[in-house]
Motif scaffolding. Structure first.
Motif, PDB file in Angstrom:
ATOM      1  N   ARG A 532     -14.425   4.341   2.276  1.00  0.00           N
ATOM      2  CA  ARG A 532     -14.389   2.875   2.410  1.00  0.00           C
ATOM      3  C   ARG A 532     -14.587   2.207   1.052  1.00  0.00           C
ATOM      4  O   ARG A 532     -13.968   1.187   0.761  1.00  0.00           O
ATOM      5  CB  ARG A 532     -15.460   2.416   3.409  1.00  0.00           C
ATOM      6  CG  ARG A 532     -15.226   2.914   4.820  1.00  0.00           C
ATOM      7  CD  ARG A 532     -16.040   2.163   5.848  1.00  0.00           C
ATOM      8  NE  ARG A 532     -17.479   2.355   5.689  1.00  0.00           N
ATOM      9  CZ  ARG A 532     -18.400   1.784   6.477  1.00  0.00           C
ATOM     10  NH1 ARG A 532     -18.023   0.992   7.466  1.00  0.00           N
ATOM     11  NH2 ARG A 532     -19.679   2.008   6.280  1.00  0.00           N
ATOM     12  N   GLU A 533     -15.440   2.800   0.227  1.00  0.00           N
ATOM     13  CA  GLU A 533     -15.690   2.232  -1.099  1.00  0.00           C
ATOM     14  C   GLU A 533     -14.419   2.243  -1.944  1.00  0.00           C
ATOM     15  O   GLU A 533     -14.071   1.250  -2.589  1.00  0.00           O
ATOM     16  CB  GLU A 533     -16.795   3.022  -1.796  1.00  0.00           C
ATOM     17  CG  GLU A 533     -17.145   2.497  -3.179  1.00  0.00           C
ATOM     18  CD  GLU A 533     -18.212   3.334  -3.873  1.00  0.00           C
ATOM     19  OE1 GLU A 533     -18.590   2.970  -5.000  1.00  0.00           O
ATOM     20  OE2 GLU A 533     -18.641   4.360  -3.299  1.00  0.00           O
ATOM     21  N   LYS A 534     -13.700   3.390  -1.936  1.00  0.00           N
ATOM     22  CA  LYS A 534     -12.485   3.492  -2.732  1.00  0.00           C
ATOM     23  C   LYS A 534     -11.395   2.579  -2.179  1.00  0.00           C
ATOM     24  O   LYS A 534     -10.641   1.954  -2.939  1.00  0.00           O
ATOM     25  CB  LYS A 534     -11.987   4.944  -2.748  1.00  0.00           C
ATOM     26  CG  LYS A 534     -10.950   5.212  -3.832  1.00  0.00           C
ATOM     27  CD  LYS A 534     -11.554   5.024  -5.223  1.00  0.00           C
ATOM     28  CE  LYS A 534     -10.535   5.304  -6.320  1.00  0.00           C
ATOM     29  NZ  LYS A 534     -11.104   5.062  -7.664  1.00  0.00           N
ATOM     30  N   LEU A 535     -11.302   2.493  -0.856  1.00  0.00           N
ATOM     31  CA  LEU A 535     -10.311   1.600  -0.242  1.00  0.00           C
ATOM     32  C   LEU A 535     -10.596   0.152  -0.615  1.00  0.00           C
ATOM     33  O   LEU A 535      -9.670  -0.613  -0.934  1.00  0.00           O
ATOM     34  CB  LEU A 535     -10.321   1.768   1.278  1.00  0.00           C
ATOM     35  CG  LEU A 535      -9.439   0.806   2.072  1.00  0.00           C
ATOM     36  CD1 LEU A 535      -7.973   0.891   1.638  1.00  0.00           C
ATOM     37  CD2 LEU A 535      -9.570   1.068   3.576  1.00  0.00           C
ATOM     38  N   TYR A 538      -9.487  -0.407  -4.157  1.00  0.00           N
ATOM     39  CA  TYR A 538      -8.019  -0.327  -4.238  1.00  0.00           C
ATOM     40  C   TYR A 538      -7.389  -1.634  -3.766  1.00  0.00           C
ATOM     41  O   TYR A 538      -6.488  -2.178  -4.418  1.00  0.00           O
ATOM     42  CB  TYR A 538      -7.552   0.834  -3.369  1.00  0.00           C
ATOM     43  CG  TYR A 538      -6.128   1.291  -3.585  1.00  0.00           C
ATOM     44  CD1 TYR A 538      -5.819   2.173  -4.607  1.00  0.00           C
ATOM     45  CD2 TYR A 538      -5.099   0.876  -2.753  1.00  0.00           C
ATOM     46  CE1 TYR A 538      -4.521   2.631  -4.803  1.00  0.00           C
ATOM     47  CE2 TYR A 538      -3.800   1.322  -2.941  1.00  0.00           C
ATOM     48  CZ  TYR A 538      -3.513   2.204  -3.961  1.00  0.00           C
ATOM     49  OH  TYR A 538      -2.239   2.643  -4.146  1.00  0.00           O
ATOM     50  N   LEU A 539      -7.853  -2.157  -2.657  1.00  0.00           N
ATOM     51  CA  LEU A 539      -7.305  -3.412  -2.122  1.00  0.00           C
ATOM     52  C   LEU A 539      -7.683  -4.593  -3.009  1.00  0.00           C
ATOM     53  O   LEU A 539      -6.902  -5.543  -3.155  1.00  0.00           O
ATOM     54  CB  LEU A 539      -7.801  -3.639  -0.690  1.00  0.00           C
ATOM     55  CG  LEU A 539      -7.359  -2.582   0.333  1.00  0.00           C
ATOM     56  CD1 LEU A 539      -8.021  -2.848   1.684  1.00  0.00           C
ATOM     57  CD2 LEU A 539      -5.845  -2.562   0.481  1.00  0.00           C
ATOM     58  N   THR A 540      -8.859  -4.532  -3.627  1.00  0.00           N
ATOM     59  CA  THR A 540      -9.259  -5.586  -4.562  1.00  0.00           C
ATOM     60  C   THR A 540      -8.332  -5.601  -5.769  1.00  0.00           C
ATOM     61  O   THR A 540      -7.923  -6.669  -6.244  1.00  0.00           O
ATOM     62  CB  THR A 540     -10.723  -5.391  -5.007  1.00  0.00           C
ATOM     63  OG1 THR A 540     -11.573  -5.355  -3.852  1.00  0.00           O
ATOM     64  CG2 THR A 540     -11.171  -6.516  -5.923  1.00  0.00           C
ATOM     65  N   VAL A 541      -7.974  -4.420  -6.262  1.00  0.00           N
ATOM     66  CA  VAL A 541      -7.014  -4.327  -7.367  1.00  0.00           C
ATOM     67  C   VAL A 541      -5.699  -4.998  -6.991  1.00  0.00           C
ATOM     68  O   VAL A 541      -5.127  -5.780  -7.765  1.00  0.00           O
ATOM     69  CB  VAL A 541      -6.769  -2.847  -7.749  1.00  0.00           C
ATOM     70  CG1 VAL A 541      -5.519  -2.707  -8.624  1.00  0.00           C
ATOM     71  CG2 VAL A 541      -7.969  -2.280  -8.482  1.00  0.00           C
ATOM     72  N   ILE A 542      -5.204  -4.710  -5.796  1.00  0.00           N
ATOM     73  CA  ILE A 542      -3.918  -5.266  -5.362  1.00  0.00           C
ATOM     74  C   ILE A 542      -3.979  -6.790  -5.283  1.00  0.00           C
ATOM     75  O   ILE A 542      -3.103  -7.494  -5.814  1.00  0.00           O
ATOM     76  CB  ILE A 542      -3.516  -4.667  -3.996  1.00  0.00           C
ATOM     77  CG1 ILE A 542      -3.201  -3.172  -4.147  1.00  0.00           C
ATOM     78  CG2 ILE A 542      -2.314  -5.404  -3.408  1.00  0.00           C
ATOM     79  CD1 ILE A 542      -2.964  -2.458  -2.822  1.00  0.00           C
ATOM     80  N   ILE A 543      -5.009  -7.306  -4.634  1.00  0.00           N
ATOM     81  CA  ILE A 543      -5.110  -8.756  -4.448  1.00  0.00           C
ATOM     82  C   ILE A 543      -5.380  -9.457  -5.776  1.00  0.00           C
ATOM     83  O   ILE A 543      -4.769 -10.486  -6.089  1.00  0.00           O
ATOM     84  CB  ILE A 543      -6.205  -9.085  -3.404  1.00  0.00           C
ATOM     85  CG1 ILE A 543      -5.791  -8.553  -2.031  1.00  0.00           C
ATOM     86  CG2 ILE A 543      -6.453 -10.595  -3.340  1.00  0.00           C
ATOM     87  CD1 ILE A 543      -6.884  -8.654  -0.975  1.00  0.00           C
ATOM     88  N   PHE A 544      -6.274  -8.911  -6.584  1.00  0.00           N
ATOM     89  CA  PHE A 544      -6.609  -9.536  -7.869  1.00  0.00           C
ATOM     90  C   PHE A 544      -5.394  -9.564  -8.792  1.00  0.00           C
ATOM     91  O   PHE A 544      -5.124 -10.578  -9.448  1.00  0.00           O
ATOM     92  CB  PHE A 544      -7.759  -8.782  -8.534  1.00  0.00           C
ATOM     93  CG  PHE A 544      -8.266  -9.431  -9.795  1.00  0.00           C
ATOM     94  CD1 PHE A 544      -9.275 -10.382  -9.735  1.00  0.00           C
ATOM     95  CD2 PHE A 544      -7.733  -9.111 -11.034  1.00  0.00           C
ATOM     96  CE1 PHE A 544      -9.744 -10.997 -10.898  1.00  0.00           C
ATOM     97  CE2 PHE A 544      -8.186  -9.719 -12.199  1.00  0.00           C
ATOM     98  CZ  PHE A 544      -9.201 -10.662 -12.128  1.00  0.00           C
ATOM     99  N   THR A 545      -4.646  -8.464  -8.843  1.00  0.00           N
ATOM    100  CA  THR A 545      -3.467  -8.400  -9.710  1.00  0.00           C
ATOM    101  C   THR A 545      -2.435  -9.444  -9.313  1.00  0.00           C
ATOM    102  O   THR A 545      -1.873 -10.139 -10.168  1.00  0.00           O
ATOM    103  CB  THR A 545      -2.836  -6.991  -9.651  1.00  0.00           C
ATOM    104  OG1 THR A 545      -3.810  -6.027 -10.094  1.00  0.00           O
ATOM    105  CG2 THR A 545      -1.605  -6.901 -10.536  1.00  0.00           C
ATOM    106  N   ALA A 546      -2.189  -9.555  -8.013  1.00  0.00           N
ATOM    107  CA  ALA A 546      -1.153 -10.468  -7.516  1.00  0.00           C
ATOM    108  C   ALA A 546      -1.562 -11.927  -7.623  1.00  0.00           C
ATOM    109  O   ALA A 546      -0.704 -12.806  -7.744  1.00  0.00           O
ATOM    110  CB  ALA A 546      -0.832 -10.135  -6.061  1.00  0.00           C
ATOM    111  N   SER A 547      -2.835 -12.193  -7.608  1.00  0.00           N
ATOM    112  CA  SER A 547      -3.303 -13.584  -7.598  1.00  0.00           C
ATOM    113  C   SER A 547      -3.918 -13.961  -8.945  1.00  0.00           C
ATOM    114  O   SER A 547      -3.276 -14.614  -9.773  1.00  0.00           O
ATOM    115  CB  SER A 547      -4.311 -13.792  -6.457  1.00  0.00           C
ATOM    116  OG  SER A 547      -5.423 -12.897  -6.572  1.00  0.00           O
TER     117      SER A 547
END
Length: 673
Positions: A532-535, A538-547
């Protein structure tokens, strides 16, 4: 006879309504209904923005409703229909929501599940498993990978915008047509009148003011007034368009043979350069540009590139200033180290070369590769591997909005061969392709993790480097996103084991690794997600990069690049090879000519505009999630972002150079421009 009340909501965007025949049928645990035509006599159904209700009677109880089938058939001429959602009131008074938020095109059928987010392992009913599988099979045929250029992250298999699946096209192509936007920019900025003098030089720096429009933009005006100053030059490495290259220098590189004697007049602490390196020296190295081919698309104009190394110093006021610049990578007599103590125009031209090089790396690597192309990879993988019922799809879909479309438009008009990028930029004509191919080796997972990236460059200490607002604001936004994502992951994944057993999630991560990162182990991208920690990360990277990351490196382009001498998109003479020979006339003749200056100004204006009806970070008007705990998590996220907005607004009060690119109320949800 049991009766259901069906409510159908049509989107409010242009051309969302339809005059076609719409049929609905229900699939329940105890049976299926007949196909019902949704039609009110003497009433125009399914108009743009409409919410229409219908009573549907069935012969017998259907049990729990698993699926709603919507079928569209041509009435007169085919017209697409944007269906937001369907809600159902059962004979027992229960309400069931079926989110859609998709276009239905031609004669076709769409099958909707209720809005509760479900992992693959949660589905035990055969018909729901089958629906899940069929949706992904269809998507994988629509969303195919393609190699646009060797060595690039793979992109969508579409030659032009109209070839894209309808669901990811722009609502109106006009708004993202680069040629139209360039023309509009030229008109708005009153610069068309200079195009007939395309290849002529400006007379002097003041001459550039003829195309510099003062549209109450305090930053661009301040740049115009102070661009020659060392303080303004240094400040941009922290808070300009490209605040990601500066790093703490812990050891002077042999390829930059600078000595204490050279820079002694710039050092304010009575220490040697070697002693200052222990905490006060920073470096920006444009090695990536070494050997890149300069633009040769116009045989009448020579264009040049350099690969500078810039040494910077934190003075007693804790401000960053340049103290040495070498314009190419190999030291030697014809590659002198320029210093603040040199003749005024020697030093100024050296700084201009650095700013031009920074512009190229920013546009092609920081902006194009590390936000646009990476976010497209995330989006394609999401559509290919996560069904609409998956909680991660519901979470990410807002952060992929229009990204694939804008990148397709860019490949069609902007960065293609003979595209608009070639008109003004020295890295046009193929240099930008070479740059991306080189930069892929540095595109690592850790470099997209904002806190890690800051720390890796030695720029994490707020005490040592107090005016690094990109870092300060970025960390606040990162933490808000991370906390929100952790809540979401906690709601749908009870344990690390549940994460590891989510086959769709693992396929999503594998797609990104194999196709986006081209299977490179050196990228550090995980092939699978096991906790859960890695997920969450990972999702924070995706959202932060896009926004946030895209906002930080995109929306300041007019601010920092509209004053041409501060960010020349091309240089018409090679870097100087000796000191004491540079004149102001030589500088002006090195800077872009009138025509390329105009193209550049139009470009940075167009690229700095937000979309009409933009959706900013924390805004989720499409209700893919229906669960109350999830809506409460979203509300907490919005409050957290509001607190960040307040902190940034308070910091910016009375600042001559406010930094607001990472204020959440200015961060679009996705890469859409």
């Amino acid at each position: 006879m049991p009766s259901y009340t069906v409510t159908v909501a049509t989107g409010s965007q242009w051309f969302a309504g339809t005059d076609d025949y719409i049929y609905l049928s229900l699939v329940g645990s105890a049976g299926c209904s007949e196909k019902h035509l949704l039609d009110k006599a003497f009433y125009n159904d399914f108009e743009r923005g409409a919410v229409d209700s219908y009573e549907i009677s069935v012969d017998e109880e259907l049990g729990e409703i698993h699926l709603v089938k919507i079928e569209k058939r041509k009435y007169w001429l085919h017209d697409d229909w944007y269906l937001k959602y369907v809600t159902l009131k059962t004979p027992h008074g229960d309400y069931v929501e079926f989110p859609c938020y998709r276009w239905i095109t031609g004669d076709s059928e769409i099958v909707l599940r209720d809005g509760r987010a479900k992992l693959a392992q949660d589905d035990q009913i055969h018909i729901l498993k089958q629906h899940r599988r069929k949706e992904l099979e269809k998507r994988q045929k629509q969303y195919r990978w393609m190699e646009w250029n060797p060595g690039f992250p793979l992109s969508i298999d579409a030659k032009c915008h109209k070839d894209l699946p309808r669901d990811i096209q722009f609502d109106s192509e006009k708004g993202v047509d680069f040629i139209l936007n360039y023309s509009k920019a030229m008109e708005n900025l009153f610069i068309n009148r200079f195009m007939h003098m395309f290849q002529s030089s400006w007379h002097d720096f003041a001459d550039f003011e003829k195309i510099f429009v003062k549209i109450s933009n305090t930053i661009s005006e301040r740049v115009m007034q102070h661009w020659q100053e060392d303080l303004m030059f240094g400040y941009q490495f922290l808070n300009g368009c490209n605040p990601v290259l500066i790093r703490r220098c812990t050891q002077l590189p042999p390829k930059l043979p600078v000595t204490t004697d050279m820079v002694e007049c710039s050092l304010e602490r009575q220490l040697t350069l070697e002693q200052e390196v222990e905490g006060n020296i920073f470096i920006v190295d444009y090695e990536l540009l070494d050997g890149i081919d300069a633009n040769k698309t116009d045989p009448c104009t020579h264009q040049f590139l350099a690969a500078p190394i810039c040494l910077l110093y934190k003075n007693l006021a804790n401000k960053i200033v340049p103290i040495a610049i070498q314009l190419n990578q190999t030291p030697g007599e014809e590659n002198p180290i320029f210093l603040p103590s040199d003749a005024k125009y020697d030093w100024l031209l050296a700084k201009i070369w650095v700013r031009s090089s920074d512009f190229h790396v920013h546009q092609t690597i920081t902006h194009l590769l590390r936000t646009h192309l990476v976010s497209e990879v995330f989006g394609i993988a999401m559509y290919r591997q996560l069904p609409a019922v998956h909680p991660i799809f519901k979470l990410l879909v807002a952060h992929t909005r229009f990204t694939i479309a804008i990148n397709t438009k860019a490949r069609e008009q902007l960065i293609c061969e003979y595209g608009l990028f070639d008109k003004a930029n020295a890295t046009g004509g193929g240099g930008h392709v070479q740059m991306v191919q080189r930069a892929m080796k540095d595109l690592t997972y850790s470099s997209l993790c904002f806190p890690e990236a800051i720390k890796a460059r030695g720029m994490d200490s707020t005490e040592d480097i107090p005016y690094y607002f990109y870092r300060d604001d970025g960390l606040l936004v990162w933490e808000s996103i991370h906390s929100f994502v952790a809540e979401v992951v906690g709601l749908y994944y009870e344990s690390d084991q549940v994460v590891a057993e989510d086959v769709e999630l693992q396929a999503f991560a594998k797609d990104i690794y194999v196709y986006g990162m081209r299977g490179s182990k050196a990228s550090g991208f995980p092939k699978a997600l096991r906790s859960r920690e890695k997920l969450t990360e990972y999702l924070t990277v995706i959202i932060f990069t896009a926004s946030a990351q895209h906002a930080a490196v995109n929306f300041g382009q007019y601010d920092w690049y509209s004053w041409i001498p501060n960010a020349p998109p091309t240089m018409r003479a090679p870097p100087p090879t000796a000191k004491g020979v540079v004149t102001i006339q030589q500088i002006v003749e090195t800077l872009p000519d009138r025509g390329r200056s105009c193209w550049h100004l139009g470009a940075v204006w167009a690229l700095s505009q937000v979309q009409e009806n933009e959706l900013f970070l924390g805004m989720y008007p499409e209700e893919h999630f229906i669960e109350k705990p999830m809506k409460e998590a979203m509300a907490r996220f919005q409050k957290s972002l509001e607190a960040v907005v307040s902190v940034i607004a308070e910091r910016n009060k009375n600042k001559k150079l406010p930094y607001y690119y990472l204020s959440p109320d200015r961060i679009p949800n996705s890469v859409a421009i």
